[in-house]
Design a protein around this motif. Sequence first.
Motif, mmCIF file in Angstrom:
data_model
loop_
_atom_site.group_PDB
_atom_site.id
_atom_site.type_symbol
_atom_site.label_atom_id
_atom_site.label_comp_id
_atom_site.label_asym_id
_atom_site.label_seq_id
_atom_site.Cartn_x
_atom_site.Cartn_y
_atom_site.Cartn_z
ATOM 1 N N SER A 172 0.829 -1.208 0.000
ATOM 2 C CA SER A 172 0.000 0.000 0.000
ATOM 3 C C SER A 172 0.861 1.255 0.000
ATOM 4 C CB SER A 172 -0.917 0.008 1.225
ATOM 5 O OG SER A 172 -0.145 0.152 2.410
ATOM 6 N N GLU A 228 0.790 3.591 2.030
ATOM 7 C CA GLU A 228 1.244 3.868 3.398
ATOM 8 C C GLU A 228 2.466 3.038 3.784
ATOM 9 O OE1 GLU A 228 -3.119 4.832 3.131
ATOM 10 O OE2 GLU A 228 -1.806 3.232 2.444
ATOM 11 N N LYS A 233 0.323 0.979 -10.468
ATOM 12 C CA LYS A 233 -0.538 0.246 -9.542
ATOM 13 C C LYS A 233 0.208 -0.155 -8.269
ATOM 14 C CE LYS A 233 -3.556 -1.389 -13.223
ATOM 15 N NZ LYS A 233 -4.205 -2.525 -13.895
ATOM 16 N N ARG A 283 -2.671 -10.309 -0.811
ATOM 17 C CA ARG A 283 -2.824 -9.379 0.309
ATOM 18 C C ARG A 283 -1.960 -9.824 1.489
ATOM 19 N NH1 ARG A 283 -6.438 -5.429 -0.549
ATOM 20 N NH2 ARG A 283 -6.096 -4.726 1.595
ATOM 21 N N SER A 317 -0.130 -4.671 2.917
ATOM 22 C CA SER A 317 -1.303 -4.189 2.181
ATOM 23 C C SER A 317 -2.213 -3.296 3.023
ATOM 24 C CB SER A 317 -2.110 -5.390 1.663
ATOM 25 O OG SER A 317 -1.296 -6.303 0.976
ATOM 26 N N GLY A 358 -4.289 -0.564 4.500
ATOM 27 C CA GLY A 358 -4.733 0.705 3.948
ATOM 28 C C GLY A 358 -5.047 0.669 2.471
ATOM 29 N N ALA A 359 -4.683 -0.421 1.800
ATOM 30 C CA ALA A 359 -4.960 -0.540 0.356
ATOM 31 C C ALA A 359 -6.417 -0.904 0.156
ATOM 32 C CB ALA A 359 -4.049 -1.576 -0.277
ATOM 33 N N SER A 360 -7.039 -0.328 -0.881
ATOM 34 C CA SER A 360 -8.453 -0.634 -1.129
ATOM 35 C C SER A 360 -8.593 -1.956 -1.858
ATOM 36 C CB SER A 360 -9.068 0.504 -1.966
ATOM 37 O OG SER A 360 -8.337 0.700 -3.139
#
Length: 200
Positions: free
Chosen positions: A99, A101, A150, A191, A196, A198-200
């Motif tokens: 992510s 973050e 990405k 994931r 990961s 905070g990743a949508s």
Amino acid sequence: MSRRFQIVAVALAVGFTLSACGSEKAHPGAGANTTATRSAGSEGTKGNNMDMQEAAERADGMLDDVLKKIDPEVQWAHGPTTKGSCDVTRRRTVMTIVSAERRQGFLDQVEEFWRTSDYRIRAKNKDAEFPAVYAVTKDGFGISVSVRAKGQVFFEADTPCVKESKVAESDSKPNGPAYKGVYPLPSPNVRSDHWSAGAS
């Protein structure tokens, strides 16, 4: 008169030879490596007495070592191997979602490992979206980690100029799907509770 003509002819011949040598160095693309990691490793042209296969195996070892040090572990797959006139590039693609973050923390781990392994950090891209770190070893190998589209993380290891030889596929086993024959590789799809976050 003929003696003077001979002297002028010799001087012109020497002048053309020297100008030809200078033009090769002045040409921006002449003999230059194009990737950042290759330019980082260009001071090496050391390569000892390695051939391309041996240098590729050394590059594999460098990539294996850094991926094993990432904590928590990330899943990776091989990227394409490419050969230049006297050098080889090995690639690894991280399939774990990292992510935005966690991006800088990931690169910090990699950079710290390279520093403790006595690699020299040659350049850093501090872009928030597409950061990267480039390093070089004492024996002229370049290595990099970069974040691209990405948020996918890529590793590349470039060899210095070595003796020409055939190069086999890497013996290193991915810790997930091998994606043999698949190019380009999928976007990151694994994931991790940590990487990961905070990743949508």
